[in-house]
Design a protein around this motif. Sequence first.
Motif, PDB file in Angstrom:
ATOM      1  N   LYS A 196     -16.758 -15.864 -73.432  1.00  0.00           N
ATOM      2  CA  LYS A 196     -16.041 -17.003 -74.011  1.00  0.00           C
ATOM      3  C   LYS A 196     -14.665 -16.580 -74.484  1.00  0.00           C
ATOM      4  CE  LYS A 196     -15.523 -21.192 -75.614  1.00  0.00           C
ATOM      5  NZ  LYS A 196     -15.317 -22.332 -74.672  1.00  0.00           N
ATOM      6  N   ARG A 197     -14.569 -15.395 -75.084  1.00  0.00           N
ATOM      7  CA  ARG A 197     -13.270 -14.925 -75.577  1.00  0.00           C
ATOM      8  C   ARG A 197     -12.333 -14.626 -74.413  1.00  0.00           C
ATOM      9  NH1 ARG A 197     -13.431 -13.710 -81.023  1.00  0.00           N
ATOM     10  NH2 ARG A 197     -11.550 -12.461 -80.861  1.00  0.00           N
TER      11      ARG A 197
ATOM     12  N   ILE B 287     -11.061 -17.994 -73.233  1.00  0.00           N
ATOM     13  CA  ILE B 287     -10.020 -18.511 -74.124  1.00  0.00           C
ATOM     14  C   ILE B 287      -8.716 -17.746 -73.921  1.00  0.00           C
ATOM     15  CG2 ILE B 287      -9.351 -18.809 -76.540  1.00  0.00           C
ATOM     16  CD1 ILE B 287     -12.304 -19.218 -77.202  1.00  0.00           C
TER      17      ILE B 287
ATOM     18  N   THR C  47      -6.443 -18.944 -71.220  1.00  0.00           N
ATOM     19  CA  THR C  47      -5.706 -20.192 -71.414  1.00  0.00           C
ATOM     20  C   THR C  47      -4.314 -19.939 -71.997  1.00  0.00           C
ATOM     21  OG1 THR C  47      -6.525 -20.607 -73.669  1.00  0.00           O
ATOM     22  CG2 THR C  47      -7.872 -21.408 -71.834  1.00  0.00           C
TER      23      THR C  47
ATOM     24  N   THR D 102      -9.242 -22.299 -93.568  1.00  0.00           N
ATOM     25  CA  THR D 102      -8.567 -23.311 -92.769  1.00  0.00           C
ATOM     26  C   THR D 102      -7.736 -24.244 -93.638  1.00  0.00           C
ATOM     27  OG1 THR D 102     -10.374 -23.253 -91.170  1.00  0.00           O
ATOM     28  CG2 THR D 102      -8.914 -25.162 -91.106  1.00  0.00           C
TER      29      THR D 102
ATOM     30  N   SER E 213      -5.765 -24.505 -83.245  1.00  0.00           N
ATOM     31  CA  SER E 213      -6.193 -24.541 -81.857  1.00  0.00           C
ATOM     32  C   SER E 213      -7.484 -23.748 -81.699  1.00  0.00           C
ATOM     33  CB  SER E 213      -5.110 -23.952 -80.959  1.00  0.00           C
ATOM     34  OG  SER E 213      -4.975 -22.555 -81.202  1.00  0.00           O
ATOM     35  N   ASP E 214      -8.140 -23.914 -80.558  1.00  0.00           N
ATOM     36  CA  ASP E 214      -9.349 -23.133 -80.271  1.00  0.00           C
ATOM     37  C   ASP E 214      -9.031 -21.637 -80.256  1.00  0.00           C
ATOM     38  OD1 ASP E 214     -10.815 -25.440 -80.077  1.00  0.00           O
ATOM     39  OD2 ASP E 214     -10.792 -25.508 -77.878  1.00  0.00           O
ATOM     40  N   ILE E 215      -7.852 -21.297 -79.733  1.00  0.00           N
ATOM     41  CA  ILE E 215      -7.450 -19.894 -79.691  1.00  0.00           C
ATOM     42  C   ILE E 215      -7.329 -19.332 -81.101  1.00  0.00           C
ATOM     43  CG2 ILE E 215      -5.538 -18.324 -79.123  1.00  0.00           C
ATOM     44  CD1 ILE E 215      -4.988 -20.164 -76.700  1.00  0.00           C
ATOM     45  N   GLU E 216      -6.651 -20.051 -81.976  1.00  0.00           N
ATOM     46  CA  GLU E 216      -6.451 -19.584 -83.345  1.00  0.00           C
ATOM     47  C   GLU E 216      -7.785 -19.465 -84.091  1.00  0.00           C
ATOM     48  OE1 GLU E 216      -1.953 -21.441 -83.966  1.00  0.00           O
ATOM     49  OE2 GLU E 216      -3.728 -22.640 -84.472  1.00  0.00           O
ATOM     50  N   ARG E 217      -8.672 -20.420 -83.883  1.00  0.00           N
ATOM     51  CA  ARG E 217      -9.980 -20.345 -84.522  1.00  0.00           C
ATOM     52  C   ARG E 217     -10.756 -19.114 -84.042  1.00  0.00           C
ATOM     53  NH1 ARG E 217     -11.582 -24.479 -87.539  1.00  0.00           N
ATOM     54  NH2 ARG E 217     -10.404 -26.431 -87.441  1.00  0.00           N
ATOM     55  N   ALA E 218     -10.680 -18.847 -82.772  1.00  0.00           N
ATOM     56  CA  ALA E 218     -11.406 -17.701 -82.227  1.00  0.00           C
ATOM     57  C   ALA E 218     -10.823 -16.392 -82.738  1.00  0.00           C
ATOM     58  CB  ALA E 218     -11.366 -17.743 -80.700  1.00  0.00           C
TER      59      ALA E 218
ATOM     60  N   ARG F 291     -11.972 -16.052 -86.290  1.00  0.00           N
ATOM     61  CA  ARG F 291     -13.411 -16.254 -86.486  1.00  0.00           C
ATOM     62  C   ARG F 291     -13.681 -17.413 -87.436  1.00  0.00           C
ATOM     63  NH1 ARG F 291     -17.195 -12.657 -84.965  1.00  0.00           N
ATOM     64  NH2 ARG F 291     -18.480 -13.228 -86.766  1.00  0.00           N
TER      65      ARG F 291
END
Length: 275
Positions: free
Chosen positions: A16-17, A20, A23, A261, A266-271, A274
């Motif tokens: 998954k990483r 991401i 992208t 938060t 973004s999904d990238i920043e969340r990943a 963590r």
Amino acid sequence: MTKTALTGMQLGARAKRIEILNTLPVAPEWSEASRKLRDDGYVDVTSIVDRSLAQAVAAVGDDKVRRLAELKGKQQLGHKSFWVSLLDEDLVDGAFATDHPFVRYALQPGILRILGDFMHELPQLSDVLLTQSLPSENKPLSYSQLWHLDHDDKRVCKLFIYLTDVRDTKDGPLTFIPAPSSKPFRNTIKSHMTDDKVFTKVDRSAVKEIIAPKLSSFIVNTARCLHMGSRIQSDRTRLLYTATYIQPPRMYPEPPARFRTTGPLSDIERAVMRL
């Protein structure tokens, strides 16, 4: 072996990483920076980073320095007498807001792409730090003033910005030995080492000092490059931003959340954080 075993237990998360990471945009200069980081263990990214974000970090740093005496009494990391940690007041329950300028600087797509291509997956942002190094002459060298490798994890990279001019050795530049020449010390060094011990295994000509003006930014693989710094002399000081990244999964137990938060992510920043 530990890292390999942990990674094998989390293949789905790693896939998954990687997905991401793919992208993120790409650029030739980012690819070249990643190659240099892989081969040499360090790379100058001053021309790659967002100048406005660097200036926002510098503005925070300047404000903190104006309040140095006040903040020195509040720092939580007090074991290093040669520097002051200046961001402790920005923490809430030990965590930085995700819209903090220091966090935003660490999340730049170019930096994440450089580190991601080097680590072969999206990196994990572990911490951000602002330190004011103080004169230490006539005092015994200690901790990070001595040569060492970082053992936060198997792969550790640090993004730095000089927030003051580092004009010469008296300003205590980050000083390191590139990855190929540091090889004799990997998997053997357990603690900090004096100059005499280091230079029995490597020639002094291999040493690199980062002498550079304010807002210069660079990445060093501090798990592979033997390094030291903060050897400030006379009436000099050095203000330094540091962001630490590791290659997940973390080898040691995950510490309490370092980021909280605030605002959209973004999904990238969340990943990366963590969250």
